[in-house]
Motif scaffolding. Structure first.
Motif, PDB file in Angstrom:
ATOM      1  N   LYS A  25      95.324  34.860  90.406  1.00 46.11           N
ATOM      2  CA  LYS A  25      95.806  36.009  89.649  1.00 46.11           C
ATOM      3  C   LYS A  25      96.137  37.122  90.641  1.00 46.11           C
ATOM      4  CE  LYS A  25      92.926  35.032  85.628  1.00 46.11           C
ATOM      5  NZ  LYS A  25      93.895  34.654  84.654  1.00 46.11           N
ATOM      6  N   LEU A  41     113.563  38.690  89.780  1.00 49.17           N
ATOM      7  CA  LEU A  41     112.716  37.491  89.829  1.00 49.17           C
ATOM      8  C   LEU A  41     113.389  36.288  89.162  1.00 49.17           C
ATOM      9  CD1 LEU A  41     109.177  38.998  89.249  1.00 49.17           C
ATOM     10  CD2 LEU A  41     110.129  38.076  91.376  1.00 49.17           C
ATOM     11  N   LYS A  74     107.956  32.439  82.517  1.00 52.08           N
ATOM     12  CA  LYS A  74     107.137  31.250  82.775  1.00 52.08           C
ATOM     13  C   LYS A  74     107.964  30.346  83.673  1.00 52.08           C
ATOM     14  CE  LYS A  74     104.518  27.502  80.683  1.00 52.08           C
ATOM     15  NZ  LYS A  74     104.096  26.856  79.423  1.00 52.08           N
ATOM     16  N   PHE A  88     103.274  29.031  86.581  1.00 51.57           N
ATOM     17  CA  PHE A  88     102.853  30.429  86.626  1.00 51.57           C
ATOM     18  C   PHE A  88     103.538  31.276  85.567  1.00 51.57           C
ATOM     19  CE2 PHE A  88     106.071  29.818  89.923  1.00 51.57           C
ATOM     20  CZ  PHE A  88     106.968  30.852  89.710  1.00 51.57           C
ATOM     21  N   ILE A  90     104.491  35.349  84.778  1.00 52.02           N
ATOM     22  CA  ILE A  90     104.662  36.690  85.308  1.00 52.02           C
ATOM     23  C   ILE A  90     104.834  37.593  84.091  1.00 52.02           C
ATOM     24  CG2 ILE A  90     106.093  38.202  86.718  1.00 52.02           C
ATOM     25  CD1 ILE A  90     106.861  35.683  88.352  1.00 52.02           C
ATOM     26  N   THR A 104     101.821  41.380  86.384  1.00 51.88           N
ATOM     27  CA  THR A 104     100.687  40.487  86.616  1.00 51.88           C
ATOM     28  C   THR A 104     101.212  39.070  86.796  1.00 51.88           C
ATOM     29  OG1 THR A 104      99.325  41.847  85.165  1.00 51.88           O
ATOM     30  CG2 THR A 104      98.502  39.663  85.685  1.00 51.88           C
ATOM     31  N   GLY A 105     100.724  38.393  87.815  1.00 50.57           N
ATOM     32  CA  GLY A 105     101.078  36.994  88.045  1.00 50.57           C
ATOM     33  C   GLY A 105      99.848  36.124  87.903  1.00 50.57           C
ATOM     34  N   ASP A 106      99.982  34.997  87.237  1.00 47.59           N
ATOM     35  CA  ASP A 106      98.871  34.065  87.044  1.00 47.59           C
ATOM     36  C   ASP A 106      99.409  32.659  87.262  1.00 47.59           C
ATOM     37  OD1 ASP A 106      96.544  32.772  86.365  1.00 47.59           O
ATOM     38  OD2 ASP A 106      96.532  33.419  84.274  1.00 47.59           O
ATOM     39  N   SER A 107      98.917  32.001  88.303  1.00 46.14           N
ATOM     40  CA  SER A 107      99.372  30.659  88.653  1.00 46.14           C
ATOM     41  C   SER A 107      98.198  29.694  88.598  1.00 46.14           C
ATOM     42  CB  SER A 107      99.973  30.665  90.064  1.00 46.14           C
ATOM     43  OG  SER A 107     100.349  29.361  90.436  1.00 46.14           O
ATOM     44  N   LEU A 125     103.603  32.498  94.051  1.00 41.31           N
ATOM     45  CA  LEU A 125     103.834  33.845  93.528  1.00 41.31           C
ATOM     46  C   LEU A 125     104.334  34.801  94.607  1.00 41.31           C
ATOM     47  CD1 LEU A 125     100.626  34.126  91.310  1.00 41.31           C
ATOM     48  CD2 LEU A 125     102.985  33.980  90.480  1.00 41.31           C
ATOM     49  N   GLN A 126     103.618  34.863  95.722  1.00 42.12           N
ATOM     50  CA  GLN A 126     103.955  35.853  96.742  1.00 42.12           C
ATOM     51  C   GLN A 126     105.277  35.539  97.448  1.00 42.12           C
ATOM     52  OE1 GLN A 126     102.274  38.756  96.906  1.00 42.12           O
ATOM     53  NE2 GLN A 126     103.952  39.428  98.223  1.00 42.12           N
TER      54      GLN A 126
END
Length: 160
Positions: A25, A41, A74, A88, A90, A104-107, A125-126
Motif C-alpha cells: 500500500k 496514469l 484497476k 493493483f 489506484i 492511494t495505491g494498493d497492489s 506501482l512506483q
C-alpha cells in the motif's frame, strides 16, 4: 473422520497461500489536479501494455488496464522475467483545492510471492509513477513503510 481431515488440510493450504501472498500500500500526493494524474496514469499503463515496450531487464512493460471509473483505476502488471503478476488499484481522493490530489495505491500478488521479483508490488506501482513523470511534478510526496509494503525497504525498481 475423513471430512475433518479434509477441512484441516484445506485450512492449512489456504493459510499457507495467504502467508506467502505479498501486498503493498502506498500514498502519493501531487500538486496538480486529480484529473491530470488520472489521465497521465491511464496513458502510461496503455503505453506499457505490450512486451515491445520492455528494455532488457526492464519492468516497464506488460501492464494491463483492467477497468476504470472516475476515481479508480484497476490494472495488472506481469513480470517479463518470471510471468508472475500482480493486480493493483489506484484510488483518487481529490483535495478540497483543485490544485492537489491524494492518491492511494494498493497492489497484491496474484497467487504467491515471486522469489525473483520479491519487490514486484512496490515496483509495479512506483515504476508507473516514475515512468509517467509524476514523481517530478510540484508538490509530489510519497508515503509507505515496511509494515504496509513489505518490499519498500530496499526495492530494485529499474524501469530502463
Amino acid at each position: 473422520m475423513y471430512t475433518k481431515s479434509l477441512l484441516v488440510a484445506t485450512f492449512l493450504v489456504l493459510g499457507a497461500t495467504v502467508a506467502i501472498t505479498s501486498e503493498c500500500k502506498m500514498i502519493w500526493i501531487f500538486g496538480i489536479p486529480c484529473r491530470d494524474v488520472y489521465v497521465t496514469l491511464v496513458t502510461q499503463i496503455k503505453n506499457w501494455r505490450n512486451v515491445g515496450s520492455c528494455i532488457t531487464g526492464s519492468q516497464s512493460c506488460l501492464y494491463e488496464l483492467v477497468s476504470t471509473t472516475p476515481y479508480v483505476i484497476k490494472a495488472k502488471h506481469t513480470s517479463p522475467r518470471t510471468k508472475f503478476s500482480n493486480t493493483f488499484l489506484i484510488i483518487f481522493n481529490p483535495a478540497e483545492e483543485a490544485t492537489m490530489c491524494r492518491v492511494t495505491g494498493d497492489s497484491i500478488s496474484d497467487f504467491f510471492v515471486d522469489p525473483v521479483d520479491s519487490d514486484i508490488n512496490y515496483c509495479s506501482l512506483q515504476n508507473l509513477i516514475d515512468g509517467s513523470g509524476l514523481s517530478k511534478v510540484d508538490g509530489y510526496k510519497h508515503f509507505t513503510n515496511e509494515y504496509i509494503c513489505v518490499e519498500s525497504h530496499a526495492p530494485n525498481c529499474t524501469i530502463g
